[in-house]
Design a protein around this motif. Structure first.
Motif, PDB file in Angstrom:
ATOM      1  N   ALA A  67       0.835  -1.207   0.000  1.00  0.00           N
ATOM      2  CA  ALA A  67       0.000   0.000   0.000  1.00  0.00           C
ATOM      3  C   ALA A  67       0.865   1.250   0.000  1.00  0.00           C
ATOM      4  CB  ALA A  67      -0.926  -0.006   1.219  1.00  0.00           C
ATOM      5  N   LYS A  68       1.918   1.217   0.796  1.00  0.00           N
ATOM      6  CA  LYS A  68       2.836   2.355   0.851  1.00  0.00           C
ATOM      7  C   LYS A  68       3.536   2.553  -0.486  1.00  0.00           C
ATOM      8  CE  LYS A  68       6.638   4.225   3.609  1.00  0.00           C
ATOM      9  NZ  LYS A  68       7.550   3.977   4.774  1.00  0.00           N
ATOM     10  N   ARG A  69       3.956   1.446  -1.117  1.00  0.00           N
ATOM     11  CA  ARG A  69       4.629   1.536  -2.404  1.00  0.00           C
ATOM     12  C   ARG A  69       3.664   2.100  -3.470  1.00  0.00           C
ATOM     13  NH1 ARG A  69       8.727  -1.304  -5.009  1.00  0.00           N
ATOM     14  NH2 ARG A  69       9.696  -1.361  -2.940  1.00  0.00           N
ATOM     15  N   CYS A  70       2.409   1.682  -3.436  1.00  0.00           N
ATOM     16  CA  CYS A  70       1.433   2.175  -4.417  1.00  0.00           C
ATOM     17  C   CYS A  70       1.129   3.654  -4.228  1.00  0.00           C
ATOM     18  CB  CYS A  70       0.144   1.369  -4.327  1.00  0.00           C
ATOM     19  SG  CYS A  70       0.301  -0.325  -4.946  1.00  0.00           S
ATOM     20  N   SER A  71       1.216   4.137  -2.977  1.00  0.00           N
ATOM     21  CA  SER A  71       0.981   5.563  -2.739  1.00  0.00           C
ATOM     22  C   SER A  71       2.067   6.419  -3.382  1.00  0.00           C
ATOM     23  CB  SER A  71       0.931   5.845  -1.230  1.00  0.00           C
ATOM     24  OG  SER A  71       2.211   5.632  -0.623  1.00  0.00           O
ATOM     25  N   LEU A  72       3.239   5.804  -3.596  1.00  0.00           N
ATOM     26  CA  LEU A  72       4.340   6.508  -4.256  1.00  0.00           C
ATOM     27  C   LEU A  72       4.355   6.274  -5.757  1.00  0.00           C
ATOM     28  CD1 LEU A  72       7.168   5.688  -1.671  1.00  0.00           C
ATOM     29  CD2 LEU A  72       5.789   7.776  -1.808  1.00  0.00           C
ATOM     30  N   GLU A  73       3.877   5.091  -6.181  1.00  0.00           N
ATOM     31  CA  GLU A  73       3.841   4.739  -7.597  1.00  0.00           C
ATOM     32  C   GLU A  73       2.457   4.183  -7.931  1.00  0.00           C
ATOM     33  OE1 GLU A  73       7.376   2.617  -9.127  1.00  0.00           O
ATOM     34  OE2 GLU A  73       8.070   2.622  -7.046  1.00  0.00           O
ATOM     35  N   ALA A  74       1.558   5.041  -8.329  1.00  0.00           N
ATOM     36  CA  ALA A  74       0.170   4.640  -8.583  1.00  0.00           C
ATOM     37  C   ALA A  74       0.062   3.613  -9.697  1.00  0.00           C
ATOM     38  CB  ALA A  74      -0.660   5.872  -8.928  1.00  0.00           C
ATOM     39  N   ALA A  75       1.034   3.585 -10.584  1.00  0.00           N
ATOM     40  CA  ALA A  75       0.991   2.646 -11.711  1.00  0.00           C
ATOM     41  C   ALA A  75       1.091   1.189 -11.253  1.00  0.00           C
ATOM     42  CB  ALA A  75       2.121   2.951 -12.690  1.00  0.00           C
ATOM     43  N   LEU A  76       1.560   0.952 -10.031  1.00  0.00           N
ATOM     44  CA  LEU A  76       1.708  -0.403  -9.514  1.00  0.00           C
ATOM     45  C   LEU A  76       0.390  -0.969  -8.980  1.00  0.00           C
ATOM     46  CD1 LEU A  76       5.074  -0.087  -7.525  1.00  0.00           C
ATOM     47  CD2 LEU A  76       4.743  -0.908  -9.858  1.00  0.00           C
ATOM     48  N   SER A  77      -0.626  -0.141  -8.870  1.00  0.00           N
ATOM     49  CA  SER A  77      -1.895  -0.549  -8.254  1.00  0.00           C
ATOM     50  C   SER A  77      -2.458  -1.809  -8.913  1.00  0.00           C
ATOM     51  CB  SER A  77      -2.912   0.591  -8.357  1.00  0.00           C
ATOM     52  OG  SER A  77      -2.459   1.720  -7.635  1.00  0.00           O
ATOM     53  N   SER A  78      -2.636  -2.830  -8.104  1.00  0.00           N
ATOM     54  CA  SER A  78      -3.140  -4.136  -8.565  1.00  0.00           C
ATOM     55  C   SER A  78      -3.354  -5.000  -7.330  1.00  0.00           C
ATOM     56  CB  SER A  78      -2.130  -4.795  -9.520  1.00  0.00           C
ATOM     57  OG  SER A  78      -0.855  -4.887  -8.903  1.00  0.00           O
ATOM     58  N   GLY A  79      -3.709  -6.250  -7.534  1.00  0.00           N
ATOM     59  CA  GLY A  79      -3.914  -7.160  -6.411  1.00  0.00           C
ATOM     60  C   GLY A  79      -3.442  -8.552  -6.751  1.00  0.00           C
ATOM     61  N   THR A  80      -3.378  -9.415  -5.735  1.00  0.00           N
ATOM     62  CA  THR A  80      -2.950 -10.792  -5.963  1.00  0.00           C
ATOM     63  C   THR A  80      -3.478 -11.710  -4.876  1.00  0.00           C
ATOM     64  OG1 THR A  80      -1.051 -12.240  -6.340  1.00  0.00           O
ATOM     65  CG2 THR A  80      -0.775 -10.538  -4.675  1.00  0.00           C
ATOM     66  N   THR A  81      -3.867 -12.902  -5.255  1.00  0.00           N
ATOM     67  CA  THR A  81      -4.133 -13.949  -4.273  1.00  0.00           C
ATOM     68  C   THR A  81      -2.817 -14.640  -3.978  1.00  0.00           C
ATOM     69  OG1 THR A  81      -4.662 -15.589  -5.975  1.00  0.00           O
ATOM     70  CG2 THR A  81      -6.478 -14.263  -5.106  1.00  0.00           C
ATOM     71  N   GLY A 114      -7.153 -16.134  -0.782  1.00  0.00           N
ATOM     72  CA  GLY A 114      -7.611 -16.082  -2.165  1.00  0.00           C
ATOM     73  C   GLY A 114      -8.104 -17.418  -2.657  1.00  0.00           C
ATOM     74  N   ASP A 115      -8.011 -17.635  -3.971  1.00  0.00           N
ATOM     75  CA  ASP A 115      -8.559 -18.859  -4.563  1.00  0.00           C
ATOM     76  C   ASP A 115      -7.516 -19.734  -5.246  1.00  0.00           C
ATOM     77  OD1 ASP A 115      -8.066 -17.195  -6.676  1.00  0.00           O
ATOM     78  OD2 ASP A 115     -10.074 -17.270  -7.530  1.00  0.00           O
ATOM     79  N   CYS A 116      -6.231 -19.541  -4.949  1.00  0.00           N
ATOM     80  CA  CYS A 116      -5.267 -20.598  -5.274  1.00  0.00           C
ATOM     81  C   CYS A 116      -5.573 -21.766  -4.331  1.00  0.00           C
ATOM     82  CB  CYS A 116      -3.831 -20.112  -5.082  1.00  0.00           C
ATOM     83  SG  CYS A 116      -3.315 -18.808  -6.227  1.00  0.00           S
ATOM     84  N   ARG A 117      -5.067 -22.938  -4.651  1.00  0.00           N
ATOM     85  CA  ARG A 117      -5.434 -24.099  -3.832  1.00  0.00           C
ATOM     86  C   ARG A 117      -4.263 -25.051  -3.679  1.00  0.00           C
ATOM     87  NH1 ARG A 117     -10.385 -27.390  -6.089  1.00  0.00           N
ATOM     88  NH2 ARG A 117     -11.230 -25.255  -6.122  1.00  0.00           N
ATOM     89  N   ALA A 118      -4.204 -25.710  -2.513  1.00  0.00           N
ATOM     90  CA  ALA A 118      -3.198 -26.738  -2.246  1.00  0.00           C
ATOM     91  C   ALA A 118      -3.905 -28.046  -1.921  1.00  0.00           C
ATOM     92  CB  ALA A 118      -2.301 -26.326  -1.087  1.00  0.00           C
TER      93      ALA A 118
END
Length: 383
Positions: free
Chosen positions: A174-188, A205-209
């Protein structure tokens, strides 16, 4: 649990060696306690067995022999030491961009320059399925293992450490995105840590083991999707809502790292949003019956059921016993079945030899007939 008991052992050993502050206690000191307890159990079993034998008898009773067989089988299972070897395969699938990534670290502590007091090795594996870009998946892949190792309670309280590390890594992004808005994304995120005979799986998230135990699929994680009743209740309690199967009408998952740019999803401090970065954990003790672990992004599980993936992998490993090739074959099979998502599979094998054939015993079925049916049959036979 094994991981929690190890903290007491660590405190005792640190008192004996105050000068060696640059080393840390490994979780497998709990193995020493476990082994000692098994030894005490054996001694107790021998004493109790002797008490049951009368002076006139020179041979043990048959019931004692049966107990000995059970104890021996249990000891064989618990004395198992996994021989780890892993493989991985990824494919862009039917997507325009590849947003999956993964990580395999054979020795987590050594990777980041930490020394443990014991010879134990902590292995780390992970699959990261990005959405809205690949920046979040790559950031978490690179930062999460380091955050885990640098936690003050690593490796004694791994369950607490992993949970805190997921949340801390999410805040760092979140801190990194506040400095570089282009990085905004998400991940499971789904990670698996293996230390000695212990397997700790963490999922957001919805990865599975899925674990193969004598050919039976054991689910090691639960998909965090809006259709899950437990997740739905948690979301509504935090002011979120589900529309057409999407969290706040925007996301198909209910737990993920990143996505700070989506309004109403997350908050800092007391303002907690419905999208959670906190993982659910599952800890098991591996035995000789456990064969391998499959970790996959959701594109794999759109095409495979848990048991189907285990059956498919066992057959391939019995043919060639090549873990990486097996991962490739799983991905290729998913594509042939019509997969349209990114595809990533990490497999960790616990044995050097291929899985043995599974002998399925037919269950005995009692057949009976009702009095009414018997009377009808008699009438039919008598004409």
């Amino acid at each position: 649990m094994c991981v929690k008991d190890a903290k007491k052992v660590g405190q005792e050993i640190e008192n004996l060696d105050d000068n060696n502050n640059n080393k840390r206690l490994g979780p497998l000191h709990c193995e020493v306690l476990h082994t000692q307890m098994e030894k005490w159990d054996e001694e107790s079993s021998l004493i109790s067995s002797t008490d049951r034998i009368s002076p006139e008898r020179s041979f043990p009773l048959e019931s004692i022999c049966e107990e000995a067989v059970a104890v021996e089988r249990k000891q064989n299972l618990l004395s198992f030491v996994p021989a780890l070897h892993s493989g991985v395969w990824s494919d862009i699938g039917g997507r325009q961009y590849m947003e999956d990534t993964h990580i395999c670290i054979g020795d987590l502590a050594q990777k980041f320059g930490y020394n443990l007091l014991c010879d134990d090795v902590i292995s780390f594996y992970g699959v990261f399925d990005g959405h809205g870009g690949k920046a979040a998946a790559q950031f978490v892949r690179d930062q999460l293992p380091r955050v885990i190792v640098e936690d003050a309670d690593f490796p004694l309280e791994l369950e607490k450490v992993v949970t805190r590390s997921f949340i801390a890594t999410d805040a760092a992004f979140a801190k990194r995105c506040s400095l570089e808005a282009a990085l905004s994304s998400g991940t499971t995120v789904l990670t698996a840590m293996i230390f000695g005979r212990s397997l700790l799986v963490a999922n957001a998230g919805d990865c599975r083991a899925v674990l193969s135990r004598r050919g039976i699929a054991i689910e090691m994680s639960e998909d965090h999707r809006p259709c899950c009743a437990k997740e739905s209740m948690r979301i509504e309690s935090l002011g979120g809502y589900i529309i057409d199967g999407y969290l706040n009408g925007q996301l198909g998952v209910t737990r993920a790292l990143g996505d700070w740019h989506l309004e109403g999803m997350k908050g800092m401090g007391e303002s907690i949003g419905p999208l959670s970065a906190e993982p659910e954990l599952k800890l098991v003790t591996l035995t000789k019956e456990d064969e391998f672990l499959i970790i996959g992004s959701d594109g794999i599980w759109d095409m495979f059921s848990n048991q189907n993936s285990v059956d498919f992998a066992r057959r391939r490993l019995q043919e060639h016993n090549d873990v990486k090739l097996c991962c490739k074959q799983i991905v290729d099979e998913a594509k042939q079945r019509g997969a349209t998502d990114n595809l990533t599979v990490v497999m960790v094998n616990f044995h050097t030899e291929p899985p043995p054939p599974v002998v399925v015993q037919r269950a005995r079925v009692r057949r009976s007939i009702s009095a009414e049916g018997l009377q009808s049959l008699k009438c039919l036979l008598e004409g």
